[in-house]
Scaffold this active site. Structure first.
Site, short mmCIF file in Angstrom:
data_model
loop_
_atom_site.label_atom_id
_atom_site.label_comp_id
_atom_site.label_asym_id
_atom_site.label_seq_id
_atom_site.Cartn_x
_atom_site.Cartn_y
_atom_site.Cartn_z
N CYS A 17 -12.54 4.25 -4.54
CA CYS A 17 -12.68 5.37 -3.61
C CYS A 17 -12.00 6.58 -4.25
CB CYS A 17 -12.00 5.02 -2.29
SG CYS A 17 -10.24 4.67 -2.51
N HIS A 79 -0.38 4.37 -1.97
CA HIS A 79 -0.12 3.91 -0.60
C HIS A 79 0.90 4.76 0.15
CE1 HIS A 79 -1.31 0.40 -3.09
NE2 HIS A 79 -2.26 0.40 -2.18
N CYS A 101 -2.54 8.84 -1.57
CA CYS A 101 -3.89 9.25 -1.18
C CYS A 101 -3.79 10.31 -0.08
CB CYS A 101 -4.66 8.04 -0.66
SG CYS A 101 -6.23 8.51 0.07
N HIS A 129 3.21 -4.16 4.48
CA HIS A 129 2.29 -3.47 3.57
C HIS A 129 2.94 -2.13 3.20
CE1 HIS A 129 -1.23 -1.26 2.11
NE2 HIS A 129 -1.82 -2.43 1.95
N GLU A 131 1.83 0.78 2.63
CA GLU A 131 1.39 1.96 3.37
C GLU A 131 2.07 2.03 4.74
OE1 GLU A 131 -2.42 3.68 5.68
OE2 GLU A 131 -2.92 2.53 3.88
N THR A 169 -4.82 2.81 6.84
CA THR A 169 -6.15 3.31 6.49
C THR A 169 -7.13 2.23 6.02
OG1 THR A 169 -5.46 3.75 4.21
CG2 THR A 169 -5.25 5.57 5.79
N SER A 227 -4.72 -6.70 -1.96
CA SER A 227 -5.50 -5.53 -1.55
C SER A 227 -6.01 -5.75 -0.13
CB SER A 227 -6.69 -5.34 -2.50
OG SER A 227 -7.69 -4.57 -1.89
N ASN A 229 -7.84 -3.95 1.86
CA ASN A 229 -9.25 -3.67 2.16
C ASN A 229 -10.18 -4.73 1.56
OD1 ASN A 229 -10.78 -2.33 -0.33
ND2 ASN A 229 -8.67 -1.56 -0.34
N SER A 272 -10.14 -0.59 -4.74
CA SER A 272 -9.32 -0.35 -5.94
C SER A 272 -9.82 -1.14 -7.14
CB SER A 272 -7.85 -0.70 -5.64
OG SER A 272 -7.77 -1.88 -4.88
#
Length: 321
Positions: A17, A79, A101, A129, A131, A169, A227, A229, A272
């Protein structure tokens, strides 16, 4: 089973992304500009292959800033980090390049704004996590973590009329909406963030694999274990009707037993993951008698983020000399 009845469909969008692309290029450019070593706090993005490739070029990944020599250059991962980490870097006179990001930064700004308004913030996300740690660090006294829809029942808040929600996110879109639905049922005055927190790339990748999963005997998601996502894509594929779904870091992790009796395979990758790893999986399938993959594209992605301003300045200065 004839060869011709077999099918491999690869989802698009998949892979990198805009935020990951920017973060990886930031480390590469920092290495070019300042020379190695360049330190990176945590994994720049959650992908083993990317981290190993950058290590070979002279990036040193550390867990915490105490491992970075005073005065050295350190890149903050995609993150995001809490204000406490920024303060520690300033105290140790580190040169920092913030590769957070921009979509994560947006959530940090929302957290600060809600907290300034004295609202209690329900942050939907996964404990530990990176983030989530960074976002919670923006307003620790105002924030409560909600991990799953079923956690809502036991939730107690100070003032139900001064509540807002935010989210990590990279979550499952469907599960997050279910959590928000339950929160709103329990707390009708719950305030929404100004715009969706789940990033466009996470949403797009989930929607793209849903489209393919219902017709797939097997879905292979390329991505690393840490990861978020990528792990979500496996869950989304199974929920959407895939008969089986597995996450692999690369083609070497595919178990040939998965392919037995399989006619249709869907392939995708987390945000990623470099596309060469996906191509490796597609080649592996062809070596096992599957046809070349056809791509099913859900939508085009054209978003590009500028490099961090501190790096842009240094690149410009270097060009002038």
């Amino acid at each position: 089973m004839t060869e011709t009845s077999k099918r491999v469909v690869v989802a698009a969008p998949r892979g990198y992304c805009a935020g990951v692309d920017r973060a990886v290029i930031t480390v590469e450019k920092a290495l070019d500009l300042y020379g190695p070593p360049v330190y990176v706090r945590k994994q720049i993005v959650h992908n083993k292959h990317v981290v190993e490739t950058l290590e070979q070029r002279g990036a040193i990944f550390v867990e915490e800033l105490v491992e970075v020599p005073e005065g050295a250059t350190v890149v903050f991962s995609a993150h995001g980090v809490s204000p406490a980490v920024h303060a520690e870097a300033a105290e140790r006179e580190l040169k920092t390049i913030d590769a957070t990001c921009p979509l994560v930064t947006k959530v940090h700004h929302e957290a600060k704004r809600f907290a300034a308004d004295d609202r209690e913030i329900l942050l939907i996300g996964h404990a530990n996590h990176e983030e989530v740690e960074g976002t919670m660090g923006e307003a620790p006294d105002h924030m409560t973590l909600v991990e799953h829809p079923e956690d809502v029942d036991a939730l107690e808040v100070k003032d139900p009329s001064k509540l807002a929600w935010l989210s990590q996110t990279t979550l499952s879109v469907d599960e997050t909406y279910e959590t928000v639905r339950r929160l709103r049922e329990k707390f009708p005055l719950l305030m929404d963030p100004p715009s969706d927190d789940i990033c466009y790339a996470t949403s797009n990748r989930q929607a793209a694999i849903k489209q393919i999963a219902e017709h797939s005997d097997l879905v292979i998601v390329v991505g690393s274990q840490n990861s978020s996502n990528s792990v979500r894509l496996v869950e989304v594929a199974l929920d959407a009707g895939a008969k089986a779904a597995y996450r692999v870091d690369n083609a070497g992790e595919i178990d040939d037993a998965w392919l037995e009796g399989v006619e249709s395979v869907g392939v995708t990758s987390g945000a990623s993951v470099p596309d060469e790893l996906v191509q490796g999986v597609l080649s592996h399938l062809q070596d096992r008698g599957f046809p070349a993959a056809v791509e099913e594209r859900l939508t085009e992605e054209s978003l590009v983020f500028a490099l961090p301003p501190e790096l842009r300045k240094d690149i410009k200065r270097a060009q002038q000399h």
